[in-house]
Write an enzyme that holds these catalytic residues in place. Structure first.
Site, mmCIF file in Angstrom:
data_model
loop_
_atom_site.group_PDB
_atom_site.id
_atom_site.type_symbol
_atom_site.label_atom_id
_atom_site.label_comp_id
_atom_site.label_asym_id
_atom_site.label_seq_id
_atom_site.Cartn_x
_atom_site.Cartn_y
_atom_site.Cartn_z
ATOM 1 N N SER A 136 1.710 2.963 5.045
ATOM 2 C CA SER A 136 2.707 3.654 5.817
ATOM 3 C C SER A 136 3.510 2.621 6.808
ATOM 4 C CB SER A 136 2.223 4.542 6.769
ATOM 5 O OG SER A 136 1.613 5.771 5.756
ATOM 6 N N SER B 99 0.855 -1.254 0.006
ATOM 7 C CA SER B 99 0.080 -0.180 -0.061
ATOM 8 C C SER B 99 0.836 1.419 0.033
ATOM 9 C CB SER B 99 -0.741 -0.004 1.306
ATOM 10 O OG SER B 99 -1.845 0.821 0.914
ATOM 11 N N HIS B 100 0.203 2.468 -0.126
ATOM 12 C CA HIS B 100 0.847 3.557 -0.105
ATOM 13 C C HIS B 100 1.782 3.972 1.087
ATOM 14 C CE1 HIS B 100 -1.859 5.509 2.732
ATOM 15 N NE2 HIS B 100 -2.661 4.618 2.268
ATOM 16 N N HIS B 101 3.058 4.568 0.563
ATOM 17 C CA HIS B 101 3.694 4.877 1.802
ATOM 18 C C HIS B 101 4.342 3.828 2.630
ATOM 19 C CE1 HIS B 101 1.536 8.834 1.182
ATOM 20 N NE2 HIS B 101 2.753 9.296 1.195
#
Ligand SMILES: CC(C)(COP(=O)(O)OP(=O)(O)OC[C@H]1O[C@@H](n2cnc3c(N)ncnc32)[C@H](O)[C@@H]1OP(=O)(O)O)[C@@H](O)C(=O)NCCC(=O)NCCS
Length: 212
Positions: A158, A138-140
């Site tokens: 994250s 997923s993102h970050h």
């Protein structure tokens, strides 16, 4: 530039097949450490002892894909990659055409990302990592060097995965947690909290089983 695949097991075969059908690289041979040389040919290509490889392949014109699995917290793959570089060979990396990555994603050396993996914006994957099929990053998310993420694992936004860690098949990793270096997260686990270095975690929710 010629490409050799380091390894002659099933994972090396998988890497060879994907490079052959889904990259510009032409694999010329396999190579293994001399002590592991048990056959002349693999997938109808020659197998050479790594110790003697310069006799057949000029390092300046040859790249080696180190296709070794997660053994010993991925340290075997790291050791062999270091030897490949010390001997002057080039390296490659692979992002399957059927994987999804976004602009600005940087593919690092000897990192292999397989079909169906999704690498979302702002996620980073380090050097010498294996991201298997249908993994969701997923993102970050930050995946540090020398990690192996097995098929179907889902890593929430994250979160960071410390160097050398192994994430098992279909594991679910919550968002915003930190997996310390050299951890093992068992197949099918749901990891809800950050981990200690070198820990082996399993279950739903995941609990520490032991040190690796
Ligand atoms: C984490 C793992 C390495 C542990 O292996 P191990 O050290 O041999 O552990 P064991 O099989 O002896 O199991 C130890 C305990 O953990 C439990 N356990 C092991 N794997 C588990 C899992 N995925 N989920 C829940 N519990 C698990 C066992 O039931 C056992 O419990 P018990 O002591 O109460 O009987 C292994 O279970 C695993 O998940 N391997 C990864 C598989 C995978 O993703 N393969 C992809 C290859 S690329």
């Amino acid at each position: 530039m010629k490409v050799l695949v380091f390894g002659d097991g099933p994972f090396a075969s998988l890497v060879w097949y994907c490079l052959k059908h889904d990259s510009r690289h032409e694999v010329a041979a396999f190579t293994v450490e001399g002590d592991f040389l048990s056959k002349d040919r693999h997938n109808d290509l020659p197998v050479h002892a790594f110790e003697d490889i310069e006799g057949n392949f000029d390092p300046s014109k040859t790249a080696i894909a180190v296709a070794i699995g997660p053994h010993d917290n991925n340290r075997v793959r790291a050791r062999l990659l270091a030897q490949v570089k010390a001997r002057g060979f080039q390296t490659i990396s692979y992002l399957a055409s059927r994987a999804i990555a976004w602009p600005d994603f940087k593919l690092e050396e000897n990192t292999f990302i397989f079909d169906g993996a999704v690498i979302q914006p702002f996620a980073t994957i380090g050097r010498n990592c294996i991201i298997r099929s249908a993994v969701h990053v997923s993102h970050h998310v930050r995946v540090e060097d020398r990690c192996f993420v097995a098929a179907g694992a889902c890593v929430g936004g994250s979160t960071s995965i410390g160097a050398g860690s192994f994430i098992g098949l279909n594991a679910t990793i919550h968002d915003n947690i930190e997996i310390a270096p050299n951890c093992v997260i068992a197949a099918g686990s749901v990891l809800t909290r950050s981990t200690e270095p070198g820990g082996v975690y399993a279950g739903v929710p995941a609990r520490k089983l032991r040190q690796s």
